[in-house]
Design a protein around this motif. Structure first.
Motif, PDB file in Angstrom:
ATOM      1  N   MET A 151       0.775  -1.046   0.026  1.00  0.00           N
ATOM      2  CA  MET A 151       0.571   0.140   0.232  1.00  0.00           C
ATOM      3  C   MET A 151       0.895   1.385  -0.023  1.00  0.00           C
ATOM      4  O   MET A 151       1.661   1.176   0.307  1.00  0.00           O
ATOM      5  CB  MET A 151      -1.200   0.065   1.016  1.00  0.00           C
ATOM      6  CG  MET A 151      -0.450   0.871   2.592  1.00  0.00           C
ATOM      7  SD  MET A 151       0.446  -1.728   3.479  1.00  0.00           S
ATOM      8  CE  MET A 151       1.058  -1.216   4.714  1.00  0.00           C
TER       9      MET A 151
ATOM     10  N   SER B 299      -5.133   0.672   7.312  1.00  0.00           N
ATOM     11  CA  SER B 299      -5.188   0.004   6.224  1.00  0.00           C
ATOM     12  C   SER B 299      -6.239  -0.931   5.320  1.00  0.00           C
ATOM     13  O   SER B 299      -6.570  -2.206   6.846  1.00  0.00           O
ATOM     14  CB  SER B 299      -4.303   0.317   5.584  1.00  0.00           C
ATOM     15  OG  SER B 299      -4.394  -0.487   4.344  1.00  0.00           O
TER      16      SER B 299
ATOM     17  N   GLU C  95      -5.622   3.142  -1.062  1.00  0.00           N
ATOM     18  CA  GLU C  95      -6.536   2.214  -0.628  1.00  0.00           C
ATOM     19  C   GLU C  95      -7.748   2.029  -1.446  1.00  0.00           C
ATOM     20  O   GLU C  95      -8.431   1.079  -0.992  1.00  0.00           O
ATOM     21  CB  GLU C  95      -6.380   3.545   0.387  1.00  0.00           C
ATOM     22  CG  GLU C  95      -5.600   2.928   1.229  1.00  0.00           C
ATOM     23  CD  GLU C  95      -5.936   2.170   2.108  1.00  0.00           C
ATOM     24  OE1 GLU C  95      -6.809   1.179   2.189  1.00  0.00           O
ATOM     25  OE2 GLU C  95      -4.091   2.076   2.839  1.00  0.00           O
TER      26      GLU C  95
END
Length: 333
Positions: A201, A224, A256
């Motif tokens: 991420m 997350s 995200e």
């Protein structure tokens, strides 16, 4: 010492019949989108619902007579250690930060382990692990910086290439690097020309930032959808950092929003319930951040997720992650 291919074959013997042989299946939808065969290694089918069982079994088997074992975990490693320790009748104490979803905490406790929630980061939880080792004589099982753990995770690479020797690229979810380091080491030892890309991420990517800096660095952690990829790599990292630095061909970051979309794709197109960390490889391909040059596989790393959050994603609802809001979008099938 860094593990080598012989250690991976030894680990395969240790875990045989306990945490091996997960399916490698094609994703017809992703194959069309990518323009090449796209396969999914279903580690979410492990007994604990995650690949971490491989490394935990191998490492706990290497512990002699001890007061017990301990580890720092974002969830799945702790579950693996708890499972392996229970099988050997050993005490297990799992240290976690307050960012870890309650579903993962509950799953570890259900396996008989003691859970300690410490602070706002994995570094805080790691400090408690070090105290337990020092004061209570427990043996630490690192989630990523342990040669037996890395060798255990590397057995995934053996299985993928045994099933599909023609694989051109492996897309590996990247956090502390135990999985990526092990899979890259094993795959490149068997097939030197294979491409191995770490995917993570774009907020709090500790290994990515550390490789950019040329040394392990601390990063701020954020909530997350890919919570299993959170946490630092340890300021004294001996193994996974240099292995990822030297063996990964690239590291790709996904947002995200891109993870949200890829979770929907995996569920609606392949009917697979999986954590956000599992779909970063899909996200990288769907967004064009990774271009495929031949048959490709990614690892569906686990299914131990907050089902309320999962339901919200699947029904296109907004998601709040700390100070960030992801605007929901319904999946158009």
């Amino acid at each position: 010492m860094q593990p080598v291919l012989a250690d991976v074959y030894a680990a395969a013997q240790v875990i045989r019949g306990l945490a091996d042989g997960t399916p490698l299946v094609p994703s017809p939808y992703m194959s069309v989108q990518a323009g090449a065969d796209f396969l999914l290694k279903l580690e979410n089918m492990q007994p604990i619902g995650a690949f971490k069982l491989r490394g935990a079994l191998n490492a706990v088997a290497g512990v002699g007579e001890a007061a017990g074992v301990t580890c720092c975990s974002t969830g799945n490693h702790g579950r693996g250690v708890a499972y392996a320790a229970r099988a050997r009748g050993m005490r297990a104490v799992i240290c976690m930060s307050e960012l870890v979803p309650q579903a993962k905490v509950d799953g570890i406790r259900a396996l008989g382990a003691e859970v300690r929630i410490i602070g706002q980061s994995q570094d805080d939880a790691q400090a408690e692990v070090e105290r337990l080792v020092r004061d209570e004589g427990l043996t630490e099982i690192s989630p990523f910086d342990d040669p037996l753990v890395i060798a255990g995770q590397a057995t995934i690479g053996l299985e993928m290439l045994a099933a599909r020797p023609d694989l051109d690229t492996l897309l590996v979810p990247l956090s502390g690097g135990g999985l990526a380091a092990g899979v890259a080491m094993a795959a490149k030892a068997i097939k030197p020309g294979i491409r191995v890309i770490g995917i993570t991420m774009d907020r709090g990517a500790a290994m990515h930032q550390s490789i950019k800096a040329g040394k392990p660095v601390e990063v701020e952690e954020y909530p997350s959808l890919a919570d299993s990829l959170g946490g630092g790599i340890g300021m004294h990292n001996r193994l996974s950092f240099p292995m990822c630095r030297d063996l990964l061909d690239d590291i790709v970051l996904v947002s995200e929003e891109e993870i949200y979309r890829a979770m929907q794709v995996l569920y609606y197109e392949d009917r697979i319930v999986a954590e956000g960390a599992c779909v970063v490889g899909l996200a990288a391909v769907l967004t064009g951040k990774v271009k495929l040059t031949g048959p490709t596989a990614t690892i569906v790393t686990g299914r131990n997720l907050d089902m309320d959050m999962f339901t919200r994603v699947m029904t296109g609802q907004d998601i709040r992650l700390g100070d960030k809001v992801i605007n929901g979008v319904k999946y158009d099938t």
